[in-house]
Design an enzyme around this catalytic site. Structure first.
Site, PDB file in Angstrom:
ATOM      1  N   LEU A  53       3.555   4.130   1.404  1.00  0.00           N
ATOM      2  CA  LEU A  53       3.587   4.821   2.714  1.00  0.00           C
ATOM      3  C   LEU A  53       2.455   5.347   2.862  1.00  0.00           C
ATOM      4  CD1 LEU A  53       5.643   5.184   4.842  1.00  0.00           C
ATOM      5  CD2 LEU A  53       6.740   7.026   3.568  1.00  0.00           C
ATOM      6  N   HIS A  54       1.391   4.763   3.346  1.00  0.00           N
ATOM      7  CA  HIS A  54       0.188   5.117   3.424  1.00  0.00           C
ATOM      8  C   HIS A  54      -0.562   4.331   4.760  1.00  0.00           C
ATOM      9  CE1 HIS A  54      -0.290   7.282  -0.281  1.00  0.00           C
ATOM     10  NE2 HIS A  54       0.330   6.463  -0.847  1.00  0.00           N
ATOM     11  N   ALA A  55      -1.780   4.912   5.467  1.00  0.00           N
ATOM     12  CA  ALA A  55      -2.170   4.415   6.601  1.00  0.00           C
ATOM     13  C   ALA A  55      -1.389   3.802   7.628  1.00  0.00           C
ATOM     14  CB  ALA A  55      -3.179   3.460   6.079  1.00  0.00           C
ATOM     15  N   VAL A  64       0.795  -1.095  -0.006  1.00  0.00           N
ATOM     16  CA  VAL A  64      -0.109   0.079  -0.020  1.00  0.00           C
ATOM     17  C   VAL A  64       1.006   1.199  -0.047  1.00  0.00           C
ATOM     18  CG1 VAL A  64      -1.850  -0.934   1.136  1.00  0.00           C
ATOM     19  CG2 VAL A  64      -0.240   0.019   2.385  1.00  0.00           C
ATOM     20  N   PRO A 104       1.313   1.713   7.352  1.00  0.00           N
ATOM     21  CA  PRO A 104       2.935   1.770   7.378  1.00  0.00           C
ATOM     22  C   PRO A 104       3.451   3.255   7.790  1.00  0.00           C
ATOM     23  CG  PRO A 104       2.241   0.516   5.377  1.00  0.00           C
ATOM     24  CD  PRO A 104       0.826   1.101   5.868  1.00  0.00           C
TER      25      PRO A 104
END
Length: 85
Positions: free
Chosen positions: A14-16, A12, A18
């Protein structure tokens, strides 16, 4: 100032989660850390909004930089975190 080029491993990007884990690790490090897409302006890595605004996906490269006596070890740990799938 020390820096590392890191390829994002998370599917995913570098979102949510992570990004939240990265920001938490940066805050725990206790030294100034920035992150940027290669060739872009660095942002404060302690800010979740700044990190999310980079819009980094899996396979993208970022530059993580830090300053301080523990910069090299902090960057090694952060690079390992960002490279995880």
């Amino acid at each position: 100032m020390s820096e590392r080029n890191v390829t994002i491993g998370s599917p995913v990007g570098l979102h949510a989660r992570p990004a939240a884990a990265f920001v938490k690790a940066v805050a725990a490090a206790g030294i100034p850390v920035t992150v940027a897409r290669v060739g872009s302006t660095p942002v404060d890595a302690r800010s979740i909004l700044a990190v999310l605004s980079l819009n980094v996906g899996q396979g993208d490269q970022v530059v993580v930089a830090a300053e301080g006596p523990t910069a090299d070890s902090v960057l090694d740990d952060l690079a390992t975190l960002l490279e995880q799938e």
